[in-house]
Structure formats: structure tokens, C-alpha cells
Design a protein around this motif. Structure first.
Motif, PDB file in Angstrom:
ATOM      1  N   VAL A  82      -6.452 -24.337   6.948  1.00  0.00           N
ATOM      2  CA  VAL A  82      -6.920 -25.611   7.119  1.00  0.00           C
ATOM      3  C   VAL A  82      -7.110 -26.454   5.651  1.00  0.00           C
ATOM      4  CG1 VAL A  82      -9.154 -26.616   7.791  1.00  0.00           C
ATOM      5  CG2 VAL A  82      -8.228 -24.672   9.049  1.00  0.00           C
ATOM      6  N   GLN A  83      -7.679 -25.605   4.772  1.00  0.00           N
ATOM      7  CA  GLN A  83      -7.582 -26.485   3.488  1.00  0.00           C
ATOM      8  C   GLN A  83      -6.442 -27.142   2.710  1.00  0.00           C
ATOM      9  OE1 GLN A  83      -9.929 -23.430   1.203  1.00  0.00           O
ATOM     10  NE2 GLN A  83     -11.544 -25.183   0.833  1.00  0.00           N
TER      11      GLN A  83
ATOM     12  N   GLN B   6      -3.945 -34.558  13.126  1.00  0.00           N
ATOM     13  CA  GLN B   6      -5.024 -33.779  12.382  1.00  0.00           C
ATOM     14  C   GLN B   6      -5.697 -32.632  13.195  1.00  0.00           C
ATOM     15  OE1 GLN B   6      -7.294 -37.778  12.171  1.00  0.00           O
ATOM     16  NE2 GLN B   6      -7.892 -37.075  10.411  1.00  0.00           N
TER      17      GLN B   6
ATOM     18  N   LEU C 116     -15.512 -22.300   7.907  1.00  0.00           N
ATOM     19  CA  LEU C 116     -14.994 -23.335   8.456  1.00  0.00           C
ATOM     20  C   LEU C 116     -15.951 -24.678   8.700  1.00  0.00           C
ATOM     21  CD1 LEU C 116     -12.290 -21.975  11.035  1.00  0.00           C
ATOM     22  CD2 LEU C 116     -11.763 -23.077   9.101  1.00  0.00           C
ATOM     23  N   LYS C 117     -17.097 -24.154   8.859  1.00  0.00           N
ATOM     24  CA  LYS C 117     -18.240 -25.029   9.121  1.00  0.00           C
ATOM     25  C   LYS C 117     -18.559 -25.659   7.948  1.00  0.00           C
ATOM     26  CE  LYS C 117     -20.150 -25.945  13.072  1.00  0.00           C
ATOM     27  NZ  LYS C 117     -19.562 -27.290  13.748  1.00  0.00           N
TER      28      LYS C 117
ATOM     29  N   VAL D  96     -15.205 -28.622   9.386  1.00  0.00           N
ATOM     30  CA  VAL D  96     -14.157 -28.327  10.403  1.00  0.00           C
ATOM     31  C   VAL D  96     -14.803 -28.304  11.640  1.00  0.00           C
ATOM     32  CG1 VAL D  96     -12.264 -27.157  11.352  1.00  0.00           C
ATOM     33  CG2 VAL D  96     -12.562 -27.332   8.764  1.00  0.00           C
ATOM     34  N   THR D  97     -14.228 -29.179  12.529  1.00  0.00           N
ATOM     35  CA  THR D  97     -14.610 -29.257  14.096  1.00  0.00           C
ATOM     36  C   THR D  97     -14.100 -28.252  14.777  1.00  0.00           C
ATOM     37  OG1 THR D  97     -15.254 -31.570  13.753  1.00  0.00           O
ATOM     38  CG2 THR D  97     -14.874 -30.702  16.052  1.00  0.00           C
ATOM     39  N   CYS D  98     -14.687 -27.444  15.241  1.00  0.00           N
ATOM     40  CA  CYS D  98     -14.014 -26.334  16.040  1.00  0.00           C
ATOM     41  C   CYS D  98     -14.328 -26.277  17.586  1.00  0.00           C
ATOM     42  CB  CYS D  98     -14.529 -24.927  15.488  1.00  0.00           C
ATOM     43  SG  CYS D  98     -14.140 -24.436  13.714  1.00  0.00           S
TER      44      CYS D  98
ATOM     45  N   ALA E 195      -5.344 -30.022   5.067  1.00  0.00           N
ATOM     46  CA  ALA E 195      -6.170 -31.374   4.827  1.00  0.00           C
ATOM     47  C   ALA E 195      -5.693 -32.189   4.021  1.00  0.00           C
ATOM     48  CB  ALA E 195      -7.796 -30.868   4.268  1.00  0.00           C
TER      49      ALA E 195
END
Length: 180
Positions: free
Chosen positions: A176-177, A123, A56-57, A61-63, A180
Motif C-alpha cells: 500500500v505504501q 487509487q 493500515l489504519k 488507509v480506508t478499508c 501511494a
């Protein structure tokens, strides 16, 4: 996923009612001290946690962690498991930042939205395994992803009809992808 201030009185009914806040505070403090001492030995990571969070990083992606658990316990666990580099913001139960607990949207409205004003609610994906997580997403106007592999009550979580469901943490980067 519950709020300790609601859960403890369900186990100890004498803590219920408006006359007992000092006693309840005492019990919460005692629980947290005990958790600080023995919590780690009863805590394990979900399979693939490091590789999933690393992925994710890499995707940019902001977690954020948002938990009803005590802030100190969350930060200690992140440090113990080497997960702190993957998270940009950690919000837990913290006396220095008194927020209403999930499912109330206060943490999103006052902290997350303020820190990330350029990010639209559409988002944001709230990933959680409990009813409190999914109701928080609904209350904050966010899409929800139910982590069905977690500890939440299946029937209650399914009844919320989250936008997404994952059966393992490893499924999150692909979701997540896709979003997006």
C-alpha cells in the motif's frame, strides 16, 4: 469466494433450474442459520491480522470489506475478533441492499463509488484470494492484489494476472505504501 446461490445447486443438483428459487432460498436460509450457530468455531484469522489492519489504519488507509458472504455473518465475525474498528464500510449479501454478487461490479459502482466519490478507481486496490475477487477488480476497473495465502484456486487466480501478489497478510502495508 463463490456465490452461495451458485454453489449450493452444484452440491444439490435438484436445486438447479428456474423452477426451484423458493427451495433454493429455503436452503440458503438454512445454511446461513447453521453458519450463524457454528461458523465462529471454524473460523480463524490469518496471521498478523490485527497488526496489519492497525498498520493500515495508521497509514490512513480506508478499508472496505466486500464479500459474497452474508452481511450478518461478516459483522458477527468482525465483532467476535475485534476487527470492526479497522473497517470503514462492510458490504455483504444483504436482503435490504440487494446487489449482484462478485464478480459483478455493482457493489463498486453503486455503493463504494457513491460513498467515496473523491477516490479514483486507480487509487483503489482490491485485495482478494479468489477468482471472484480478481474478476471483480477487473470488471470494476480496479487494480487487483491476489492474496496467494488464501483459499482461491492458484491456477485460476494466476491466470487473471493480477497487478500484485502477496504471500502473507503482513506484506500488505508495504504494498500500500509502495502504491501511494
Amino acid at each position: 469466494g463463490g456465490n452461495i446461490y451458485e454453489i449450493l445447486p452444484s452440491f444439490a443438483p435438484f436445486l438447479q433450474g428456474p423452477a426451484n428459487p423458493p427451495l433454493l432460498e429455503e436452503w440458503v436460509l438454512e445454511y446461513r442459520q447453521l453458519y450463524d450457530k457454528v461458523g465462529k468455531q471454524h473460523t480463524t484469522l490469518f496471521e498478523g491480522a490485527h497488526s496489519t489492519l492497525s498498520g493500515l489504519k495508521e497509514l490512513g488507509v480506508t478499508c472496505v470489506i466486500l464479500s459474497n458472504k452474508g452481511q450478518r455473518a461478516i459483522e458477527a465475525a468482525l465483532l467476535d475478533f475485534g476487527l470492526q474498528p479497522y473497517f470503514d464500510l462492510v458490504i455483504g449479501d444483504n436482503p435490504t441492499l440487494p446487489l449482484r454478487k462478485k464478480p459483478h461490479p455493482m457493489a463498486y459502482d453503486q455503493v463504494i463509488k457513491a460513498k467515496y466519490p473523491h477516490v479514483a478507481p486507480t487509487q483503489v486496490l482490491m485485495v482478494g484470494d479468489t477468482l471472484a475477487d480478481l474478476e471483480f477488480a477487473r470488471n470494476a476497473g480496479l487494480q487487483a492484489c491476489w492474496a496467494a495465502y488464501g483459499y482461491g484456486d492458484s491456477e485460476a487466480c494466476e491466470a487473471i494476472a493480477p497487478a500484485y501478489t502477496i504471500q502473507s497478510l503482513a506484506q500488505l502495508p508495504a504494498l500500500v505504501q509502495l502504491k501511494a
